[in-house]
Design an enzyme around this catalytic site. Structure first.
Site, PDB file in Angstrom:
ATOM      1  N   THR A  66      -9.187   0.234  -8.796  1.00  0.00           N
ATOM      2  CA  THR A  66      -8.200   0.679  -7.812  1.00  0.00           C
ATOM      3  C   THR A  66      -7.844  -0.502  -6.918  1.00  0.00           C
ATOM      4  O   THR A  66      -8.489  -1.551  -6.978  1.00  0.00           O
ATOM      5  CB  THR A  66      -8.753   1.829  -6.949  1.00  0.00           C
ATOM      6  OG1 THR A  66      -7.723   2.347  -6.134  1.00  0.00           O
ATOM      7  CG2 THR A  66      -9.881   1.344  -6.059  1.00  0.00           C
ATOM      8  N   ALA A 114     -13.869   8.827  -7.854  1.00  0.00           N
ATOM      9  CA  ALA A 114     -12.926   9.732  -7.192  1.00  0.00           C
ATOM     10  C   ALA A 114     -13.628  10.966  -6.645  1.00  0.00           C
ATOM     11  O   ALA A 114     -13.328  11.423  -5.538  1.00  0.00           O
ATOM     12  CB  ALA A 114     -11.823  10.135  -8.179  1.00  0.00           C
TER      13      ALA A 114
END
Length: 267
Positions: A66, A114
């Protein structure tokens, strides 16, 4: 009762018929983990069973990717993130919302696992609301980040994967803290977290200054995330941009990195 005690206890049931019915049924007893064919919790082989395949080679270990960033400047805090979720070499999603809205004055970013980030930051949102109800005032950015650091520190070394930035505005003005799953908590003026952070830092270091005006800050954040998505295969999707001010946070834009490539390719 602990799960290991339950699985290790002796049980009796009928085998040979559906739910004990049918001919030829017999009573069977013994530890439940043996009857169900599952590895015994607490055994030396459990870790091996979960991490190695039958040939002894390591099982697939999914990597995370990310790019998230945040920085303070004279008009508040800018937060920018990409939206790609990966599982190893696979792109799992291009539309992940990596900014968690804790309350109207607090934002948290997601980097790492996540599920871990989402769970702990939503739990933080609940704790911040409880604080507000008890004390009749909003929680400070420093206190919110400390709450999160204290919560995850209790699980240090247990496999959590989280690198987040807590951004907001309180009585002392704009606040920005980095918190990770090891319980580290650092205050600063600029952070970038994730697999593409080194590329984002390259752009941020060149263009950042505290005296940026609002449009310059927006452009710097967009360009930094774009450069990271262009060079880092684990980052991509869209660039989500937020601005935290005294009146609260607002979402400024959501732009596809393909459109930004067309915009910046001549630079």
């Amino acid at each position: 009762m602990a799960l290991c005690d339950f699985l290790g206890s002796d049980v009796e049931f009928l085998r040979g018929g559906f739910f004990g019915m049918g001919g030829g049924s017999e009573h069977v007893s013994g530890p439940l983990h043996n009857l169900l064919g599952v590895p015994q919790i607490g055994s030396a082989n459990l870790t091996r069973d979960l991490t190695l395949d039958d040939s002894g080679a390591p099982k697939i270990e999914f990597l995370h990717g990310t790019t998230t960033l945040a920085f303070k400047f004279q008009h508040g805090v800018i937060v920018a993130v990409d939206s790609r979720a990966t599982a190893g070499a696979y792109i799992a999603s291009q539309t992940v919302k990596k900014v968690i809205e804790i309350n109207p004055y607090l934002l948290g970013t997601m980097a790492g696992g996540a599920a871990d980030c989402s769970f702990w930051e939503r739990l933080l949102a609940r704790q911040c609301r409880i604080y507000e109800l008890r004390n009749k005032e909003r929680i400070s950015v420093a206190a919110a980040s400390k709450l999160l650091a204290n919560m995850v520190y209790q699980y240090k070394g247990m496999g959590l994967s989280m690198g987040t930035m807590i951004c907001g505005w309180d009585k002392r003005g704009p606040g920005l803290y980095y918190v990770d799953s090891e319980g580290n908590r650092i205050a600063g003026d600029m952070f970038s977290v994730g697999s593409g952070s080194m590329y984002a830092y390259g752009t941020l270091d060149r263009g950042y200054r505290y005296e940026l005006d609002i449009d310059e800050a927006y452009e710097l954040a967009r360009r930094s995330i774009f450069q990271a998505t262009h060079r880092d295969a684990y980052s991509g999707g869209v660039v989500n941009l937020y601005h935290v001010q005294e009146k609260g946070w607002s979402k400024i834009s959501q732009e596809d990195v393909a459109d930004l490539f067309e915009k910046y390719k001549m630079d």
